[in-house]
Design an enzyme around this catalytic site. Structure first.
Site, PDB file in Angstrom:
ATOM      1  N   ARG A 109       4.777  62.921 -48.229  1.00 15.25           N
ATOM      2  CA  ARG A 109       5.567  64.043 -48.738  1.00 15.25           C
ATOM      3  C   ARG A 109       4.645  65.241 -48.958  1.00 15.25           C
ATOM      4  O   ARG A 109       3.471  65.078 -49.335  1.00 15.25           O
ATOM      5  CB  ARG A 109       6.228  63.686 -50.078  1.00 15.25           C
ATOM      6  CG  ARG A 109       7.421  62.776 -49.971  1.00 15.25           C
ATOM      7  CD  ARG A 109       8.627  63.459 -49.310  1.00 15.25           C
ATOM      8  NE  ARG A 109       9.789  62.585 -49.245  1.00 15.25           N
ATOM      9  CZ  ARG A 109      10.122  61.813 -48.194  1.00 15.25           C
ATOM     10  NH1 ARG A 109       9.376  61.818 -47.105  1.00 15.25           N
ATOM     11  NH2 ARG A 109      11.209  61.068 -48.229  1.00 15.25           N
ATOM     12  N   HIS A 116       8.224  67.104 -39.855  1.00 11.99           N
ATOM     13  CA  HIS A 116       8.811  65.993 -40.607  1.00 11.99           C
ATOM     14  C   HIS A 116       9.662  65.101 -39.689  1.00 11.99           C
ATOM     15  O   HIS A 116      10.815  64.783 -40.002  1.00 11.99           O
ATOM     16  CB  HIS A 116       9.647  66.499 -41.796  1.00 11.99           C
ATOM     17  CG  HIS A 116       9.904  65.405 -42.811  1.00 11.99           C
ATOM     18  ND1 HIS A 116      10.116  65.657 -44.158  1.00 11.99           N
ATOM     19  CD2 HIS A 116       9.989  64.059 -42.691  1.00 11.99           C
ATOM     20  CE1 HIS A 116      10.309  64.528 -44.808  1.00 11.99           C
ATOM     21  NE2 HIS A 116      10.249  63.533 -43.919  1.00 11.99           N
TER      22      HIS A 116
HETATM   23  P1  NAP Z   1       7.032  51.493 -50.254  1.00  9.90           P
HETATM   24  O1  NAP Z   1       7.328  50.272 -49.454  1.00  9.90           O
HETATM   25  O2  NAP Z   1       7.744  51.702 -51.537  1.00  9.90           O
HETATM   26  O3  NAP Z   1       5.450  51.482 -50.502  1.00  9.90           O
HETATM   27  C1  NAP Z   1       4.834  52.372 -51.357  1.00  9.90           C
HETATM   28  C2  NAP Z   1       3.374  51.995 -51.478  1.00  9.90           C
HETATM   29  O4  NAP Z   1       2.712  52.979 -52.285  1.00  9.90           O
HETATM   30  C3  NAP Z   1       3.167  50.640 -52.180  1.00  9.90           C
HETATM   31  O5  NAP Z   1       2.077  49.956 -51.606  1.00  9.90           O
HETATM   32  C4  NAP Z   1       2.823  51.064 -53.610  1.00  9.90           C
HETATM   33  O6  NAP Z   1       2.015  50.156 -54.325  1.00  9.90           O
HETATM   34  C5  NAP Z   1       2.020  52.316 -53.350  1.00  9.90           C
HETATM   35  N1  NAP Z   1       1.997  53.152 -54.555  1.00  9.90           N
HETATM   36  C6  NAP Z   1       3.022  53.702 -55.244  1.00  9.90           C
HETATM   37  N2  NAP Z   1       2.580  54.346 -56.334  1.00  9.90           N
HETATM   38  C7  NAP Z   1       1.238  54.201 -56.332  1.00  9.90           C
HETATM   39  C8  NAP Z   1       0.209  54.613 -57.211  1.00  9.90           C
HETATM   40  N3  NAP Z   1       0.481  55.313 -58.321  1.00  9.90           N
HETATM   41  N4  NAP Z   1      -1.051  54.258 -56.919  1.00  9.90           N
HETATM   42  C9  NAP Z   1      -1.342  53.535 -55.815  1.00  9.90           C
HETATM   43  N5  NAP Z   1      -0.409  53.106 -54.938  1.00  9.90           N
HETATM   44  C10 NAP Z   1       0.866  53.439 -55.196  1.00  9.90           C
HETATM   45  O7  NAP Z   1       7.270  52.816 -49.385  1.00  9.90           O
HETATM   46  P2  NAP Z   1       7.316  52.938 -47.793  1.00  9.90           P
HETATM   47  O8  NAP Z   1       8.609  52.449 -47.263  1.00  9.90           O
HETATM   48  O9  NAP Z   1       6.079  52.359 -47.247  1.00  9.90           O
HETATM   49  O10 NAP Z   1       7.314  54.530 -47.642  1.00  9.90           O
HETATM   50  C11 NAP Z   1       6.248  55.304 -48.122  1.00  9.90           C
HETATM   51  C12 NAP Z   1       6.582  56.782 -48.053  1.00  9.90           C
HETATM   52  O11 NAP Z   1       6.511  57.246 -46.717  1.00  9.90           O
HETATM   53  C13 NAP Z   1       7.994  57.157 -48.492  1.00  9.90           C
HETATM   54  O12 NAP Z   1       8.114  57.211 -49.896  1.00  9.90           O
HETATM   55  C14 NAP Z   1       8.163  58.517 -47.853  1.00  9.90           C
HETATM   56  O13 NAP Z   1       7.708  59.512 -48.755  1.00  9.90           O
HETATM   57  C15 NAP Z   1       7.244  58.468 -46.639  1.00  9.90           C
HETATM   58  N6  NAP Z   1       7.995  58.496 -45.366  1.00  9.90           N
HETATM   59  C16 NAP Z   1       7.836  59.569 -44.554  1.00  9.90           C
HETATM   60  C17 NAP Z   1       8.487  59.609 -43.325  1.00  9.90           C
HETATM   61  C18 NAP Z   1       8.276  60.737 -42.374  1.00  9.90           C
HETATM   62  O14 NAP Z   1       9.018  60.861 -41.394  1.00  9.90           O
HETATM   63  N7  NAP Z   1       7.283  61.571 -42.584  1.00  9.90           N
HETATM   64  C19 NAP Z   1       9.334  58.549 -42.959  1.00  9.90           C
HETATM   65  C20 NAP Z   1       9.458  57.472 -43.814  1.00  9.90           C
HETATM   66  C21 NAP Z   1       8.785  57.445 -45.027  1.00  9.90           C
HETATM   67  P3  NAP Z   1       2.539  48.675 -54.681  1.00  9.90           P
HETATM   68  O15 NAP Z   1       2.565  47.948 -53.334  1.00  9.90           O
HETATM   69  O16 NAP Z   1       1.510  48.160 -55.589  1.00  9.90           O
HETATM   70  O17 NAP Z   1       3.904  48.845 -55.265  1.00  9.90           O
HETATM   71  C1  GLV Z   2      11.584  60.297 -44.398  1.00 16.51           C
HETATM   72  O1  GLV Z   2      10.884  61.180 -44.767  1.00 16.51           O
HETATM   73  C2  GLV Z   2      11.885  59.130 -45.157  1.00 16.51           C
HETATM   74  O2  GLV Z   2      11.560  59.094 -46.353  1.00 16.51           O
HETATM   75  O3  GLV Z   2      12.471  58.183 -44.597  1.00 16.51           O
END
Ligand code: NAP
Ligand code: GLV
Length: 309
Positions: A224, A272
């Site tokens: 983000r 994005h």
């Molecule tokens: P997720 O499964 O919820 O994983 C989040 C990870 O971040 C987990 O490993 C979590 O730790 C870690 N985390 C959260 N808070 C933290 C902190 N304070 N310190 C250290 N680690 C922390 O999320 P995801 O599905 O992988 O997605 C991640 C992000 O990618 C989304 O929130 C979104 O912003 C972004 N995204 C972007 C796009 C794009 O097109 N650019 C698309 C999809 C997603 P734990 O494992 O210990 O809980």
């Molecule tokens: C895209 O940014 C997502 O959070 O899936």
């Protein structure tokens, strides 16, 4: 059952069709045509207008079109007691991993230098450094970060990962907590941010972090825009602390026309679209969540509102 779809993207008809293909009993209203607010059972949303969800008195579940829910749960009027289910989708994850590998490889194999050489018609073979000798740090080891870290490790990069709670991932040197961040940043020649945007992670890509990283390191932010302190990135690029950055996400989207990132020679911008949830696959996790909810079983991927992700 009645769904309300809310998004400014032009995919409403696709989502509506995919929902009724997978559950013919679903009728989809497309915002702003809400119909009777009390008849809406489920909402599928991307950055809904604040207050909208509070106007739906019989909501059972709120589904996020995206994996990140920051644009949804920041609404102070979000109806209490209605679970928010975030998107976990194999296609979304695979797209993110492809983006990460693409940007890491661009930096690793110095694509920008070859482009400059070609433009100057300059034949200049370069020294090869193998991935096994390059360290990549991945911030966030969730659905996406874990997949990307595994893929980078399979390409033989030395991969360090960081999460909030301890993790064990084969081929990845996992760290957690504040000390863990220092351990990862201080070795990462390429640092990839795949964190959710929360109170704890907002502004985490800042001058203090850049100062920990090896001089001339490269930043990739696909999480983000709010993770990055933009002025600190520009300063770090100016003084050589960082050599470049790939950014898919921005504090303001679309990125304003006069934003300095557009013309910066060391910043690579994508709009994005590192990955997208395709309706055809995204509806599977939605249908599964509804089935669990109807059966009184735990619904997968419910957001922990206290943690913010
Ligand atoms: P997720 O499964 O919820 O994983 C989040 C990870 O971040 C987990 O490993 C979590 O730790 C870690 N985390 C959260 N808070 C933290 C902190 N304070 N310190 C250290 N680690 C922390 O999320 P995801 O599905 O992988 O997605 C991640 C992000 O990618 C989304 O929130 C979104 O912003 C972004 N995204 C972007 C796009 C794009 O097109 N650019 C698309 C999809 C997603 P734990 O494992 O210990 O809980
Ligand atoms: C895209 O940014 C997502 O959070 O899936």
């Amino acid at each position: 059952m009645n769904f309300l779809f809310v998004s400014n993207a032009d995919s409403a008809e696709d989502w509506s069709r995919a929902l009724s293909d997978i559950r013919p009993d679903i009728n989809t209203q497309i915002h702003p045509d809400i119909g009777d607010p009390s008849a809406i059972d489920y909402a599928l949303v991307w950055r809904p207008p604040p207050g909208l969800l509070a106007s739906l008195p019989n909501l059972k579940l709120i589904f996020s079109v995206g994996a990140g829910v920051d644009g949804l749960i920041e609404d102070p009027t979000l109806p209490a007691g209605v679970p928010v289910v975030r998107m976990v989708d194999q296609g979304l994850t695979e797209g993110m991993t492809e983006y990460v590998v693409w940007q890491v490889m661009n930096r690793h194999r110095r694509a920008a230098l070859y482009r400059q050489d070609q433009e100057a018609r300059r034949w200049r073979p370069r020294h090869l450094r193998l991935a096994r000798n390059r360290t990549v740090g991945v911030l966030g080891l969730g659905e996406i970060g874990c997949d990307a870290a595994r893929m980078l490790a399979a390409l033989r990069f030395q991969v360090l990962g960081w999460s909030r709670t301890p993790k064990s991932i084969s081929g990845v040197d996992c760290h957690h907590g504040r000390q863990g961040l220092r351990a990862v940043a201080s070795k990462a020649e390429i640092l990839v941010c795949l964190l959710p945007l929360t109170e704890e992670t907002a502004g985490i890509l800042n001058r203090d972090l850049f100062a920990l990283m090896p001089r001339g390191a490269y930043l990739i932010n696909a999480a983000r825009g709010g993770h990055l302190v933009e002025a600190d990135l520009l300063a770090a690029l100016d003084d050589g602390a960082l050599i470049g950055a790939s950014l898919d996400v921005f504090r303001e989207e679309p990125l304003p026309q006069d934003h300095p990132f557009w013309s910066h020679p060391d910043i690579t911008i994508t709009p994005h679209d590192a990955s997208l949830t395709s309706p055809a696959s995204g509806v599977r996790s939605i249908a599964n969540a509804i089935t669990c909810h109807e059966a009184g079983r735990p619904v997968p991927n419910v957001v922990d509102l206290a943690q913010g992700y």
